[in-house]
Write a protein that holds these residues in place. Structure first.
Motif, PDB file in Angstrom:
ATOM      1  N   UNK A   1       0.825  -1.211   0.000  1.00  0.00           N
ATOM      2  CA  UNK A   1       0.000   0.000   0.000  1.00  0.00           C
ATOM      3  C   UNK A   1       0.859   1.259   0.000  1.00  0.00           C
ATOM      4  N   UNK A   2       1.876   1.273   0.882  1.00  0.00           N
ATOM      5  CA  UNK A   2       2.750   2.441   0.952  1.00  0.00           C
ATOM      6  C   UNK A   2       3.535   2.636  -0.323  1.00  0.00           C
ATOM      7  N   UNK A   3       4.028   1.546  -0.894  1.00  0.00           N
ATOM      8  CA  UNK A   3       4.799   1.622  -2.125  1.00  0.00           C
ATOM      9  C   UNK A   3       3.929   2.066  -3.294  1.00  0.00           C
ATOM     10  N   UNK A   4       2.696   1.585  -3.313  1.00  0.00           N
ATOM     11  CA  UNK A   4       1.779   1.984  -4.381  1.00  0.00           C
ATOM     12  C   UNK A   4       1.531   3.489  -4.359  1.00  0.00           C
ATOM     13  N   UNK A   5       1.383   4.049  -3.158  1.00  0.00           N
ATOM     14  CA  UNK A   5       1.191   5.489  -3.042  1.00  0.00           C
ATOM     15  C   UNK A   5       2.378   6.267  -3.581  1.00  0.00           C
ATOM     16  N   UNK A   6       3.583   5.784  -3.279  1.00  0.00           N
ATOM     17  CA  UNK A   6       4.790   6.451  -3.760  1.00  0.00           C
ATOM     18  C   UNK A   6       4.924   6.298  -5.276  1.00  0.00           C
ATOM     19  N   UNK A   7       4.659   5.099  -5.792  1.00  0.00           N
ATOM     20  CA  UNK A   7       4.773   4.866  -7.235  1.00  0.00           C
ATOM     21  C   UNK A   7       3.733   5.647  -8.012  1.00  0.00           C
ATOM     22  N   UNK A   8       2.579   5.873  -7.421  1.00  0.00           N
ATOM     23  CA  UNK A   8       1.533   6.644  -8.083  1.00  0.00           C
ATOM     24  C   UNK A   8       1.962   8.092  -8.270  1.00  0.00           C
ATOM     25  N   UNK A   9       2.768   8.594  -7.327  1.00  0.00           N
ATOM     26  CA  UNK A   9       3.216   9.987  -7.398  1.00  0.00           C
ATOM     27  C   UNK A   9       4.494  10.138  -8.212  1.00  0.00           C
ATOM     28  N   UNK A  10       5.441   9.200  -7.997  1.00  0.00           N
ATOM     29  CA  UNK A  10       6.778   9.377  -8.587  1.00  0.00           C
ATOM     30  C   UNK A  10       7.146   8.333  -9.630  1.00  0.00           C
TER      31      UNK A  10
ATOM     32  N   UNK B   1       7.952   4.277 -10.876  1.00  0.00           N
ATOM     33  CA  UNK B   1       8.848   3.237 -10.380  1.00  0.00           C
ATOM     34  C   UNK B   1      10.289   3.663 -10.667  1.00  0.00           C
ATOM     35  N   UNK B   2      11.051   3.885  -9.619  1.00  0.00           N
ATOM     36  CA  UNK B   2      12.413   4.396  -9.779  1.00  0.00           C
ATOM     37  C   UNK B   2      13.450   3.281  -9.882  1.00  0.00           C
ATOM     38  N   UNK B   3      13.067   2.063  -9.522  1.00  0.00           N
ATOM     39  CA  UNK B   3      13.990   0.929  -9.592  1.00  0.00           C
ATOM     40  C   UNK B   3      13.289  -0.232 -10.289  1.00  0.00           C
ATOM     41  N   UNK B   4      13.668  -0.566 -11.525  1.00  0.00           N
ATOM     42  CA  UNK B   4      12.984  -1.640 -12.252  1.00  0.00           C
ATOM     43  C   UNK B   4      13.072  -2.972 -11.522  1.00  0.00           C
TER      44      UNK B   4
ATOM     45  N   UNK C   1      -3.182  -0.743 -11.169  1.00  0.00           N
ATOM     46  CA  UNK C   1      -3.807  -1.001 -12.456  1.00  0.00           C
ATOM     47  C   UNK C   1      -2.903  -0.780 -13.648  1.00  0.00           C
ATOM     48  N   UNK C   2      -1.588  -0.795 -13.425  1.00  0.00           N
ATOM     49  CA  UNK C   2      -0.654  -0.629 -14.542  1.00  0.00           C
ATOM     50  C   UNK C   2      -0.770  -1.811 -15.504  1.00  0.00           C
ATOM     51  N   UNK C   3      -0.541  -1.528 -16.772  1.00  0.00           N
ATOM     52  CA  UNK C   3      -0.522  -2.591 -17.779  1.00  0.00           C
ATOM     53  C   UNK C   3       0.878  -3.167 -17.960  1.00  0.00           C
ATOM     54  N   UNK C   4       1.890  -2.304 -17.854  1.00  0.00           N
ATOM     55  CA  UNK C   4       3.281  -2.727 -18.028  1.00  0.00           C
ATOM     56  C   UNK C   4       4.107  -2.209 -16.854  1.00  0.00           C
ATOM     57  N   UNK C   5       5.312  -2.780 -16.683  1.00  0.00           N
ATOM     58  CA  UNK C   5       6.207  -2.358 -15.607  1.00  0.00           C
ATOM     59  C   UNK C   5       7.646  -2.391 -16.121  1.00  0.00           C
ATOM     60  N   UNK C   6       8.467  -1.385 -15.776  1.00  0.00           N
ATOM     61  CA  UNK C   6       9.875  -1.398 -16.190  1.00  0.00           C
ATOM     62  C   UNK C   6      10.595  -2.584 -15.555  1.00  0.00           C
ATOM     63  N   UNK C   7      11.388  -3.293 -16.362  1.00  0.00           N
ATOM     64  CA  UNK C   7      12.056  -4.490 -15.854  1.00  0.00           C
ATOM     65  C   UNK C   7      13.360  -4.746 -16.594  1.00  0.00           C
ATOM     66  N   UNK C   8      14.321  -5.292 -15.849  1.00  0.00           N
ATOM     67  CA  UNK C   8      15.530  -5.828 -16.449  1.00  0.00           C
ATOM     68  C   UNK C   8      15.280  -7.302 -16.725  1.00  0.00           C
TER      69      UNK C   8
END
Length: 270
Positions: A26-35, A37-40, A68-75
């Motif tokens: 929950x906490x991470x989702x709030x941060x990712x919604x604002x900023x 994903x800073x680390x794939x 509800x993201x469709x894609x996510x940055x990933x290595x």
């Protein structure tokens, strides 16, 4: 390394070292919604039902799904199952929110996997072999704890102690202790690890009792010897104190500072 935009529906999550924590997601989702994903995350190609398997970043993946993201940055990384497991272990062992119990188990598994892959790192290994001398000559021979010491900023002595405890703890006892205050006390875990498996499980029953958990292995043994009389077990204040202490030790530095400010400003304290 190139960052790929991987569809969340293409990522399979298999057996994980740690399950996702709802509060952390929950906490991470709030941060990712604002900023964002800073680390794939890291995934590996696989031949399962989905084209990719998650290597590291379970909480980030769950937070992305929650948003509800469709894609996510990933290595996209590659390696054997053991190599990918080592990557997952290292990623988790860099985290400060691990309990001591989790850290002991992860370090023990990390040592086991490293020593399976590099037998020369075992105590008493074949140090006369040509492979050993070549590794020593070209500088590639390292001790199994080197990466852990660098990445987690922990001493060799602490890492060795955690590995020893993790190897000796009985799985039945571990499952009972995961939510107890003892889970974050290395000294008590070390004392517990010196008993055989059946005894560990019996002690863990007392340590994790929801009605009146006791704070130490010694207190649990005394309660067992006296038949577990409620007169020998801590009262409600002791239970509340032990739980508060456990949460304090598990909290980050910023959370501790906020708590101290709250206590100092609390007008209702006697």
């Amino acid at each position: 390394m190139e960052v790929h935009q991987i569809p969340l529906s293409d990522i399979e999550v298999r057996d994980r070292l740690r399950p996702a924590t709802a509060e952390y997601v929950d906490g991470l989702a709030g941060d990712m919604d604002k900023r964002g994903l800073r680390s794939p995350i890291e995934v590996s190609e696989c031949d399962g039902e989905k084209p990719y398997i998650l290597v590291s970043g379970l909480h980030r993946l769950m937070a992305a799904r929650q948003l509800g993201w469709d894609v996510i940055p990933a290595f996209i990384v590659s390696g054997t199952d053991k190599e990918l497991r080592l990557d997952e272990l290292l990623e988790n062992l860099q985290r400060n929110e691990l309990t001591r119990l989790e850290r002991c188990l992860f370090v023990a598994e990390y040592r086991r996997l490293i020593q399976e892959r590099r037998p020369e790192t075992r105590r008493g290994g074949d140090r006369k072999s040509g492979e050993f001398h070549q590794s020593a000559a070209d500088g590639t021979l390292t001790s199994w704890w080197d990466d852990l010491a660098v990445r987690s900023e922990r001493s060799r002595r602490t890492i060795m102690r955690e590995a020893s405890v993790g190897e000796k703890l009985d799985p039945a006892a571990v499952s009972k202790l995961s939510g107890s205050p003892v889970a974050d006390n290395l000294g008590e875990l070390e004392v517990l690890s010196k008993f055989d498996g059946n005894k560990q499980a019996q002690i863990a029953d007392v340590l994790a009792a929801t009605n009146a958990p006791v704070p130490t292995v010694g207190a649990a043994i005394r309660a067992m010897e006296k038949g577990g009389s409620s007169e020998e077990l801590p009262g409600p204040d002791d239970v509340a104190y032990n739980k508060l202490l456990w949460h304090w030790r598990s909290a980050s530095a910023s959370v501790r500072r906020r708590f101290i400010v709250h206590v100092l400003e609390d007008k209702d304290l006697p």
